[in-house]
Design a protein around this motif. Structure first.
Motif, short mmCIF file in Angstrom:
data_model
loop_
_atom_site.label_atom_id
_atom_site.label_comp_id
_atom_site.label_asym_id
_atom_site.label_seq_id
_atom_site.Cartn_x
_atom_site.Cartn_y
_atom_site.Cartn_z
N THR A 59 42.86 -17.96 -61.28
CA THR A 59 42.54 -18.28 -62.63
C THR A 59 41.57 -17.12 -62.34
OG1 THR A 59 41.37 -19.63 -62.66
CG2 THR A 59 43.97 -19.64 -63.04
N LYS A 60 40.54 -17.02 -62.12
CA LYS A 60 40.08 -15.86 -62.17
C LYS A 60 40.30 -14.84 -61.32
CE LYS A 60 34.48 -14.95 -61.24
NZ LYS A 60 33.32 -15.54 -59.75
N ALA A 61 41.11 -13.78 -60.39
CA ALA A 61 41.84 -13.23 -60.60
C ALA A 61 42.46 -13.08 -61.14
CB ALA A 61 41.62 -13.25 -59.13
N THR A 242 33.36 -4.01 -56.13
CA THR A 242 32.04 -4.42 -57.27
C THR A 242 31.29 -5.58 -57.06
OG1 THR A 242 33.89 -4.85 -58.47
CG2 THR A 242 33.23 -2.52 -58.70
N GLN A 243 31.69 -6.42 -55.99
CA GLN A 243 31.17 -7.62 -55.94
C GLN A 243 30.14 -7.46 -55.20
OE1 GLN A 243 34.04 -9.64 -53.57
NE2 GLN A 243 34.82 -10.44 -55.69
N ILE A 244 29.03 -7.62 -56.22
CA ILE A 244 26.86 -8.26 -55.84
C ILE A 244 26.64 -9.65 -55.21
CG2 ILE A 244 24.72 -7.79 -56.69
CD1 ILE A 244 26.38 -6.20 -58.50
N GLY A 245 26.44 -9.72 -53.63
CA GLY A 245 25.72 -10.51 -53.46
C GLY A 245 26.49 -11.64 -52.55
N VAL A 246 27.39 -12.70 -52.85
CA VAL A 246 28.10 -13.32 -51.77
C VAL A 246 29.80 -13.17 -52.06
CG1 VAL A 246 28.57 -15.55 -50.57
CG2 VAL A 246 26.62 -15.17 -51.00
N PRO A 247 30.43 -12.46 -50.91
CA PRO A 247 31.88 -12.15 -51.59
C PRO A 247 32.56 -13.27 -52.01
CG PRO A 247 30.62 -10.96 -49.78
CD PRO A 247 29.95 -11.54 -49.62
N GLU A 248 33.20 -13.29 -53.03
CA GLU A 248 34.50 -14.04 -53.50
C GLU A 248 35.70 -13.83 -52.88
OE1 GLU A 248 33.05 -16.16 -58.40
OE2 GLU A 248 33.68 -13.50 -57.83
N TYR A 249 35.21 -14.59 -51.41
CA TYR A 249 36.71 -13.91 -50.85
C TYR A 249 38.17 -15.08 -50.80
CZ TYR A 249 33.62 -12.43 -46.80
OH TYR A 249 33.10 -11.91 -46.02
N ASN A 250 37.51 -16.24 -51.30
CA ASN A 250 38.90 -16.78 -52.68
C ASN A 250 39.65 -15.98 -53.42
OD1 ASN A 250 36.82 -17.15 -53.73
ND2 ASN A 250 36.90 -19.31 -54.21
N VAL A 251 38.40 -15.44 -54.39
CA VAL A 251 39.30 -14.78 -55.30
C VAL A 251 39.49 -13.12 -55.06
CG1 VAL A 251 38.27 -13.45 -57.20
CG2 VAL A 251 37.92 -15.84 -57.25
N ASN A 252 39.52 -12.26 -53.76
CA ASN A 252 39.78 -11.54 -53.26
C ASN A 252 41.39 -12.01 -52.84
OD1 ASN A 252 37.79 -10.33 -53.95
ND2 ASN A 252 36.52 -10.11 -52.02
N MET A 253 41.42 -12.75 -51.73
CA MET A 253 42.29 -13.67 -51.61
C MET A 253 43.83 -13.56 -52.55
SD MET A 253 42.35 -12.56 -48.66
CE MET A 253 40.76 -13.07 -46.96
N ALA A 254 43.44 -13.72 -53.58
CA ALA A 254 44.44 -14.46 -54.55
C ALA A 254 44.54 -13.32 -55.32
CB ALA A 254 43.71 -15.59 -55.65
N ALA A 255 44.09 -12.52 -55.48
CA ALA A 255 44.18 -10.98 -55.58
C ALA A 255 45.17 -10.48 -55.20
CB ALA A 255 43.26 -10.11 -56.34
N THR A 256 44.53 -10.83 -53.48
CA THR A 256 46.25 -9.66 -52.76
C THR A 256 47.57 -10.58 -52.73
OG1 THR A 256 43.63 -9.46 -50.96
CG2 THR A 256 46.38 -9.17 -49.98
N LEU A 257 47.16 -12.07 -52.88
CA LEU A 257 48.15 -12.73 -53.01
C LEU A 257 49.37 -11.99 -54.46
CD1 LEU A 257 47.94 -15.65 -51.63
CD2 LEU A 257 49.24 -13.94 -50.52
N ILE A 258 48.26 -12.22 -55.79
CA ILE A 258 49.56 -11.66 -57.02
C ILE A 258 50.00 -10.11 -56.65
CG2 ILE A 258 48.54 -11.58 -59.40
CD1 ILE A 258 47.04 -13.56 -58.74
N THR A 259 49.14 -9.41 -55.40
CA THR A 259 49.52 -7.70 -55.51
C THR A 259 50.56 -8.07 -54.58
OG1 THR A 259 46.94 -7.42 -55.93
CG2 THR A 259 48.65 -5.03 -55.24
N ALA A 260 50.67 -8.28 -53.52
CA ALA A 260 52.00 -8.57 -52.50
C ALA A 260 53.36 -9.31 -53.75
CB ALA A 260 51.77 -9.18 -51.28
#
Length: 285
Positions: A59-61, A242-260
Motif C-alpha cells: 500500500t505504501k509503494a 531517493t530513500q534516506i537512512g535505512v532503505p525500505e527493501y520491502n517497499v522497493n520489492m513491492a514496487a518492483t512486483l507491481i511494475t512487473a
C-alpha cells in the motif's frame, strides 16, 4: 523407469531444474521480502518466510511512498505507463499490420530496399539516434510530452513489428488475395475484411512484444516523456534512489512486483495464442 534415465535425459532435466531455480529463487526472495517488516528484513535471512502476511509495504509503494518531493507512490507512474502503452501499441500494431500486408502481398516499388531499411532499423541501436530526435522533437514542440514519448516508441517499434506481420502475411495463399481482387475488393477492403480477421494470433504475438518493450522501457521514457508523463520504470528508479537512512527493501520489492505484474499477466493470459502465432510463421524469416 530407471532404464529410461539416459545421460542425455538426466542432463536435460538438470538443465531445466537449474534454469527454473535461476528465475524462481529471486522471485521467491522478492515476494517474501515485500511481505516482511523492516525489522524482519534486517534481523533475518532473505530466505526466511515472513512471520505474518503484511501488505503495508504494498500500500505504501502504491500510494504514499516518496519519489523526490512527491509522496504519491508509484500509482501516477503506473497510469502514465498504461496510457503510453495503449497508445503506442495500438498505433504500432495498426501501422505495422498495414505495411506488412503491403510488403507481403502487393507489388510496392523498391520493396526490397524498404525491407533492407527495416532490417537496418530493427537492429540499429536507438541510442545513436537519441540526440537528433531530441532536437527534432524540440523544434516540433513535442519534446517532453505524451505525444513525443508515444511517437518515439512507435518509431522504434515499427521495424521489427512490420517484419513479423510481413513474414506472416507472405505465407497466406496467393489465391485468397487474387479472389478478393476478382470480386472487386481494393487494398483496404481486402485488408480489413479478409486479412485482418485471420491475423488474431500474429496480432497477439506482436502485441506481447510491443507491450513488453514499451512497459519495461526506462531510457526513452526518461528522455521524452516529461515530468507529467513519467512512466512506472522511472518512478521505480526514483523511489529506490531517493530513500534516506535505512532503505525500505520491502517497499522497493513491492514496487518492483507491481511494475512487473502487467506484462507477466498479459503473457499468462495469452501465452497459448503467442505459441500459435509463432508456430504459424509469425517470426519465421
Amino acid at each position: 523407469m530407471i532404464r529410461h534415465l539416459t545421460p542425455a535425459r538426466i542432463g536435460i532435466y538438470a538443465f531445466l531444474i537449474i534454469s527454473a531455480a535461476f528465475f524462481l529463487i529471486p522471485f521467491f526472495v522478492i515476494v517474501t521480502t515485500s511481505l516482511k517488516t523492516v525489522d524482519e528484513i534486517r534481523g533475518g535471512s532473505i530466505f526466511e518466510l515472513p512471520q505474518a502476511l503484511d501488505f503495508s509495504a504494498w500500500t505504501k509503494a502504491w500510494g504514499t511512498a516518496c519519489i523526490g518531493r512527491d509522496c504519491a507512490g508509484i500509482s501516477p507512474g503506473f497510469f502514465n505507463s498504461v496510457k503510453i502503452m495503449v497508445l503506442s501499441t495500438g498505433i504500432s500494431l495498426f501501422v505495422a499490420a498495414l505495411n506488412g500486408f503491403a510488403l507481403a502481398q502487393w507489388r510496392v516499388p523498391h520493396d526490397g530496399k524498404i525491407l533492407a531499411m527495416l532490417l537496418l532499423g530493427a537492429f540499429l541501436p536507438y541510442q545513436v539516434m537519441l540526440y537528433p530526435l531530441v532536437r527534432m522533437f524540440s523544434i516540433a514542440g513535442i519534446n517532453q510530452s505524451l505525444a513525443g514519448v508515444v511517437l518515439v516508441h512507435v518509431l522504434f517499434g515499427l521495424p521489427i513489428l512490420i517484419l513479423i506481420f510481413r513474414n506472416f502475411y507472405i505465407s497466406l495463399p496467393a489465391e485468397l488475395i487474387k479472389a478478393a481482387r476478382v470480386d472487386g475488393a481494393g487494398f483496404f477492403q481486402t485488408f480489413f475484411r479478409i486479412v485482418l480477421p485471420m491475423s488474431v494470433n500474429v496480432i497477439i504475438v506482436a502485441a506481447i512484444l510491443s507491450v513488453t518493450g514499451v512497459w519495461n522501457d526506462y531510457l526513452l521514457g526518461l528522455i521524452f516523456a516529461g515530468r507529467e508523463n513519467l512512466p512506472m520504470t522511472v518512478a521505480l528508479a526514483g523511489l529506490v534512489g531517493t530513500q534516506i537512512g535505512v532503505p525500505e527493501y520491502n517497499v522497493n520489492m513491492a514496487a518492483t512486483l507491481i511494475t512487473a505484474l502487467p506484462p507477466l499477466l498479459l503473457y499468462l493470459a495469452s501465452g497459448r495464442y503467442f505459441v500459435r502465432g509463432v508456430t504459424a510463421g509469425a517470426v519465421k524469416g
